[in-house]
Design an enzyme around this catalytic site. Structure first.
Site, PDB file in Angstrom:
ATOM      1  CG  ASP A  73      -0.133  -0.101   2.608  1.00 13.04           C
ATOM      2  OD1 ASP A  73       0.739  -0.680   2.743  1.00 13.04           O
ATOM      3  OD2 ASP A  73      -0.457   0.611   3.559  1.00 13.04           O
ATOM      4  CD  GLU A 138       4.098   0.589   7.201  1.00  6.74           C
ATOM      5  OE1 GLU A 138       4.741   0.956   8.026  1.00  6.74           O
ATOM      6  OE2 GLU A 138       3.533   1.378   6.303  1.00  6.74           O
TER       7      GLU A 138
END
Length: 378
Positions: A73, A138
């Site tokens: 991400d 994350e």
């Protein structure tokens, strides 16, 4: 794999839009890439459109297990008109690739994966396993690393590299992170008769003042040689809905950064102690809402993995990291393993406009990772 193909792969990955989600498209891209080179992989579904990727490259005989990890991400790019180059264009200018996620951290993750492919295709004999753990979420919640840790993927490993941007350093330790809200419940009243209400902004103010004293006292008890002191920052206050009314509801948000000597339990204990004290006065109510409770990572400064990084990068220094990584979850197991954060890019460029990475540095890290794999699993 030639130089241009390695560059193209990173461009492909940058062009896949994964701001705070949608990581499965990256996981599938890497899965297809690995399997095209004879390395099997597995999707670990987290939610719709979100999947972690796990892959293993095994040597000729049993040996150490080296886990390598990065997140898929990225943070939101914001207003694309403010970027010099399109945030998902992965354009290269004067040897620099621009785009959201170039530094944080698709360059590092891609380099780890291509290094696995390079090791396989080199025909090099090695013992043990390289285990890829590519994670979702994350940036908000460290979701994928929590899932993979709960599934046991770090319980048997000997070492781990997280390829977060670290140049010109490497990191064996980082602070923990507590993201939280303190929610105040009171009673509305007209501002001309405030004694008939319970002012939640005042309750939050009391919480801030009392907590600051206790946090300062706790922070003064210890300082980590690499990470410095524990700290806490109040970052947002949302309360009230009209200028002439006593506010009945207010939310305070904050972020604490912890160290091994003054850990998460100490900070949360202070919050609860102050809340209990204020609630005991019988005027309104405070409650604590923990949004994220990630432990510090405390790897050894001297390890086989560190020694190999020093060989590959003699000028790199070990520096503590104030930010948290997926290592918060991965290292929160009974198994004590070598732990290093080491990847291309400068952490100061993360989350910024015109985020970028030097192409030569990205390519160089592929070679460094191959050598580290060989050295650790010899």
């Amino acid at each position: 794999m030639d130089k241009q193909e390695k560059i193209r792969i990173l461009q492909d990955v940058i062009q896949l839009k994964t701001p705070n989600g949608n990581e499965e498209i990256v996981a599938l891209y890497f899965k297809n890439l690995l399997e095209a080179h004879g390395i099997e992989s597995q999707l670990i579904q987290y939610a719709d459109g979100r999947a972690n990727l796990v892959a293993e490259l095994k040597g000729d005989q049993a040996g150490k297990i080296l886990a390598v990890s990065g997140h898929m991400d990225v943070v939101d790019a914001g207003n694309p008109d403010l970027w010099t180059y399109p945030p998902y264009g992965a354009e290269i200018h004067d040897g620099v690739m621009y785009g959201r996620g170039t530094t944080d951290m698709k360059a590092g993750l891609t380099a780890l994966i291509i290094a696995m492919i390079e090791l396989k295709e080199s025909g090099q004999i090695f013992s043990g396993t390289v285990r890829l753990l590519a994670c979702v979420g994350e940036e908000i919640g460290m979701l994928g690393s929590k899932q993979l840790t709960d599934l046991g993927y770090t319980e048997d490993i000997d070492g781990m590299i997280i390829a977060e941007p670290s140049t010109p350093y490497y990191n064996t330790k980082h602070k923990g992170s507590i993201q939280y809200q303190v929610i105040a419940h009171g009673r509305a009243a007209h501002s001309s008769t405030p004694e008939k209400g319970v002012n939640t902004i005042q309750l939050i103010n009391d919480f801030i003042n009392k907590t600051n004293v206790k946090i300062d006292e706790a922070a003064a008890t210890a300082e980590n040689d690499m990470l410095g002191k524990m700290l806490n920052v109040f970052t947002m206050i949302e309360g009230g809905n009209q200028i002439n009314s006593v506010p009945e509801y207010t939310v305070l948000s904050g972020n604490a950064r912890t160290i091994p000597e003054v850990g998460n339990d100490v900070v949360i204990g202070i919050f609860n102690e102050v809340i209990e004290e204020i609630n005991g006065q019988g005027q309104g109510k405070l409650e604590l809402n923990l949004l994220q409770n990630n432990q510090y990572a405390d790897g050894d400064n001297d390890s086989d993995l560190v020694d190999l990084i020093k060989i590959e990068d003699p000028k790199a220094e070990n520096r503590g990291l104030s930010g948290a990584t997926d290592g918060s979850n991965f290292t929160n197991v009974d198994n004590k393993f070598d732990f290093v954060i080491y990847g291309p890019g400068n952490i100061d460029d993360a989350h910024t406009l015109d985020e970028s990475v030097e192409v030569a540095q990205y390519l160089d890290f592929i070679d460094k990772y191959v050598n580290i794999y060989k050295g650790y699993l010899k």
